[in-house]
Design an enzyme around this catalytic site. Structure first.
Site, mmCIF file in Angstrom:
data_model
loop_
_atom_site.group_PDB
_atom_site.id
_atom_site.type_symbol
_atom_site.label_atom_id
_atom_site.label_comp_id
_atom_site.label_asym_id
_atom_site.label_seq_id
_atom_site.Cartn_x
_atom_site.Cartn_y
_atom_site.Cartn_z
ATOM 1 N N SER A 169 4.039 2.228 8.326
ATOM 2 C CA SER A 169 3.778 1.273 7.242
ATOM 3 C C SER A 169 5.057 1.022 6.459
ATOM 4 O O SER A 169 5.712 1.949 6.001
ATOM 5 C CB SER A 169 2.702 1.818 6.307
ATOM 6 O OG SER A 169 1.456 1.862 6.945
ATOM 7 N N HIS A 213 0.823 -1.214 0.000
ATOM 8 C CA HIS A 213 0.000 0.000 0.000
ATOM 9 C C HIS A 213 0.857 1.264 0.000
ATOM 10 O O HIS A 213 0.378 2.335 -0.376
ATOM 11 C CB HIS A 213 -1.014 -0.007 1.156
ATOM 12 C CG HIS A 213 -0.469 0.224 2.518
ATOM 13 N ND1 HIS A 213 -0.168 -0.799 3.384
ATOM 14 C CD2 HIS A 213 -0.190 1.368 3.193
ATOM 15 C CE1 HIS A 213 0.259 -0.294 4.526
ATOM 16 N NE2 HIS A 213 0.257 1.014 4.435
ATOM 17 N N ASP A 225 1.285 -7.791 2.122
ATOM 18 C CA ASP A 225 1.402 -6.338 1.932
ATOM 19 C C ASP A 225 2.867 -5.923 1.771
ATOM 20 O O ASP A 225 3.491 -5.416 2.697
ATOM 21 C CB ASP A 225 0.758 -5.613 3.121
ATOM 22 C CG ASP A 225 0.430 -4.160 2.812
ATOM 23 O OD1 ASP A 225 0.983 -3.627 1.834
ATOM 24 O OD2 ASP A 225 -0.382 -3.567 3.542
#
Length: 721
Positions: free
Chosen positions: A656, A85, A221
């Protein structure tokens, strides 16, 4: 340097651990008490091996990826791992209907196949300088807007001494403990970053919005990039002559796996927390910010999704924007609900009673809480307007573009307009339109404008409406309570918008006039809402924020003074490098339910739904999973392949893509999410249920190797077995 080292060591007495597993610590100020706790929990590294300004350390492998994520260097050739992402926007920008890297995945089989990403950069931390005295001496006893203005001036002056665009050096000052300390961070920026690979979106976003912020999770991810440098190893603009960067440090990759209770640590760039706010600020967030932010984004998401479902071309255009909007739509929806369910405001008020008892008789502190309340009370009647304007009206692409025309109007109105400024402004707008055309879907934008404007009319107090605007709409288009009225209005506005008509825009560029703007309904719409906000409500927001900053600084100072020697503090996150540690651990989200610390490939198959937007899988992935063809990436103890795991490390947005490291500093996973049971952790952390969700590095490697055939990438890594 020696004098600075003495300063930060003394400061470490303040910046130490408050409680087990909570805390986003400045690595440079890692105190002995905290380090001893790490060793007790299993850490095998010295403090200098983790973070050093004078020697190569793990910190040299940690990068700011793009504008808001973390990444890590994992090979001696500048290979980068980060989240899928985080790379999503870059991958989306490179994808076409014919070469859909988002949908199909991609792995470059050699450096010659790696794809340059325009506008993408990474930053390495080079230095930290304590500038507290220089800043605070300049600020003196200033408050409010005067303090804010002076801080902008002094920080710009300090930054100018360290930043050097020609040498790709950036510098930024971070405010810590709500303005009680200031540190300058110097970064080296590399602008030649190339896309190396990613899994199919069905893996990289497996579970979609349904699983976002949820556990159990089975999302792969991750994405892979590479940073390039000039032949002499320095930052340089993109060139075919550039070579992969040889980093100061890169992370070895562990194939040994984890078990419950294992030590984990994370280095990264968490964006923002507000854990020292007064209860009145939290109440504002809970009752006004969160629900109205969510309401506006909900309208935008539904309009976009309706168009995305019509074609793959439209889906690609809107995919990146949709993903970004959806992520924090769910976040703030959950946060608002948890702040109520967990009685966070009420709990904070109990803590404030203790502060007030201590503050009584101390002039600097005794009236602080009353002032917080008065400040929030003066603003809260406008917070809904703020969200409807910022997340609603300004979330309409056409309105955002027209805001630049409003600035242009200001120049055209002058007695002696500056032709050079006008030409520059028009060219900037034209360049933006050409770029935005790649992702613009007029139907979605038109439907958003209709729905958002109707919402503004029906829910914002009439005395806060733009003067005369709604009366004119009613006069021409009909009953403002009727949805069809707003559809007709939006259709007329978009049909006659200057920036959406290439012939009109070309004519305007050659002869920009006030009359040309006055005849544009989209310009008039934008001007009505923008001027209303800037004239009547933006000054109130500035005053609220300035007062809140003054109160927060004094309140933070008071809390630390009250608890000196009893309670220890870490600074709120502010997009500077932080260190957090914890252990691999399950949790109990509610009575009678226990979540294990890991998920497996078997669970991926259990969730699989053929043809589903969120839980479908490519045929080759299904085949490999069903055969349990995991190769060296299987977990011997589980007799399966671990996909994701949990630890108690304290993270937030910006983390992230952060590396999850074992006790020896080896890469075991990538942090990619928090869990829904403690979304409120930006404001109040709860160690019993707060968990960091990580993708297991062996699942990442399996996706690259077995699914994608990227064996060249695997060979480049230093695998520790």
């Amino acid at each position: 340097m020696r004098k600075f080292f003495i300063t930060v060591v003394l400061l470490a007495g303040i910046i130490t651990r408050s409680m087990a597993d909570e805390g986003m610590w400045l690595s440079l100020f890692l105190g002995q008490k905290t380090y001893d706790d790490m060793v007790k929990k299993g850490c095998k590294l010295t403090k200098e091996q983790i973070f050093s300004l004078n020697k190569n350390s793990i910190k040299d492998a940690i990068i700011i990826f793009g504008g808001g994520c973390t990444g890590e260097i994992v090979s001696e050739k500048g290979l980068i791992f980060t989240n899928h992402h985080c790379g999503y926007g870059a991958i989306n920008s490179l994808s076409t209907v014919e070469h859909n890297y988002l949908r199909d995945g991609f792995y470059a089989s050699s450096t010659s196949q790696e794809l340059p990403v325009e506008g993408l950069s990474v930053q390495f931390l080079k230095n930290i300088v304590d500038v507290t005295k220089e800043v605070t001496d300049a600020l003196g006893n200033l408050t409010g807007g005067d303090r804010t203005k002076k801080y902008g001036e002094v920080s710009a002056s300090i930054v100018a001494k360290y930043a050097d665009k020609a040498k790709f050096l950036d510098a930024r000052i971070g405010s810590f403990f709500k303005g009680n300390q200031y540190l300058l961070f110097v970064y080296e920026r590399y602008t030649d970053v190339r896309f190396v690979g990613c899994p199919p979106e069905a893996i990289g976003k497996y579970g979609g919005d349904t699983d976002n912020w949820e556990w159990p999770r089975h999302t792969g991810d991750f994405s892979v990039f590479r940073v390039y440098a000039s032949k002499d190893g320095q930052p340089a603009a993109y060139s075919t002559e550039n070579a992969p960067l040889k980093p100061k440090h890169y992370l070895p990759v562990s194939m040994k796996g984890l078990k419950e209770g294992d030590f984990n640590m994370i280095l990264g760039y968490p964006g923002r927390t507000n854990r020292y706010d007064a209860s009145y600020n939290i109440e504002l967030q809970r009752d006004y910010f969160d629900p109205n932010f969510v309401k506006c984004r909900d309208i935008r998401l539904k309009a976009m999704k309706a168009e995305m479902d019509k074609s793959m071309e439209t889906r690609l255009k809107l995919a990146s924007d949709y993903a970004g909007l959806a992520n924090y739509w769910k976040f703030y929806d959950l946060e608002g609900k948890q702040l109520k369910q967990k009685n966070i405001v009420e709990n904070r008020r109990e803590e404030e009673k203790k502060f007030q008892a201590w503050a009584n008789g101390k002039p600097e502190y005794e009236n602080l809480l009353n002032e917080f309340k008065a400040n929030v009370d003066a603003w809260k009647g406008y917070e809904k307007h703020r969200q409807f304007f910022g997340q609603g009206i300004m979330g309409i692409d056409l309105v955002g573009w027209n805001s630049q025309l409003v600035q242009l109007e200001g120049e055209l109105k002058k007695e002696s307009p500056d032709k050079a400024k006008i030409e520059k402004s028009i060219k900037s707008i034209d360049d933006m339109l050409k770029e935005e055309a790649k992702r613009y879907v007029i139907e979605a934008d038109r439907n958003i404008l209709a729905a958002i404007t109707q919402l503004f009319y029906s829910e914002i107090d009439k005395d806060q409406h733009p003067a005369g605007f709604f009366e004119k709409v009613q006069e021409k288009f009909g009953d403002l309570k009727n949805e069809d009225t707003w559809k007709k209005y939006a259709a007329d506005l978009f049909a006659n918008a200057l920036l959406l008509n290439s012939e009109k825009w070309t004519a305007f560029m050659s002869n920009p006039t006030l009359a040309g703007l006055d005849n544009d309904p989209a310009f008039q719409y934008t001007k009505a809402f923008l001027n209303n906000w800037m004239t009547n409500y933006s000054p109130k927001l500035v005053a609220y924020n300035n007062k809140n900053a003054d109160l927060g600084r004094i309140y933070m100072k008071g809390q630390m003074e009250m608890n000196k020697g009893k309670k220890e503090y870490y600074p709120d996150a502010n997009s500077t490098m932080r260190f957090t540690y914890g252990k691999v651990a399950p949790y109990i989200p509610r009575d009678g339910v226990r979540y294990d610390w890991f998920t497996t490939a078997s669970g991926v198959l259990q969730k699989y739904k053929a043809g589903d937007d969120e839980f479908d899988l490519p045929a080759n992935v299904l085949e490999l999973l069903r055969k349990k063809d995991f190769g060296q990436y299987a977990d011997p103890g589980k007799k399966d392949m671990i996909t994701c795991f949990l630890n108690t490390c304290d993270i937030t947005g910006g983390n992230s893509g952060s590396p999850v490291l074992n006790a020896k500093g080896e890469l075991v996973g990538l942090a990619f999410d928090g869990n829904s049971e403690d979304i409120k952790s930006q404001i109040a952390y709860d160690v019993t249920v707060n968990r960091c969700i990580c993708v297991d590095i062996r699942y990442v490697l399996w996706c690259i190797d077995k699914v994608g055939g990227g064996t060249n990438i695997i060979k480049e890594l230093k695998l520790v077995k």
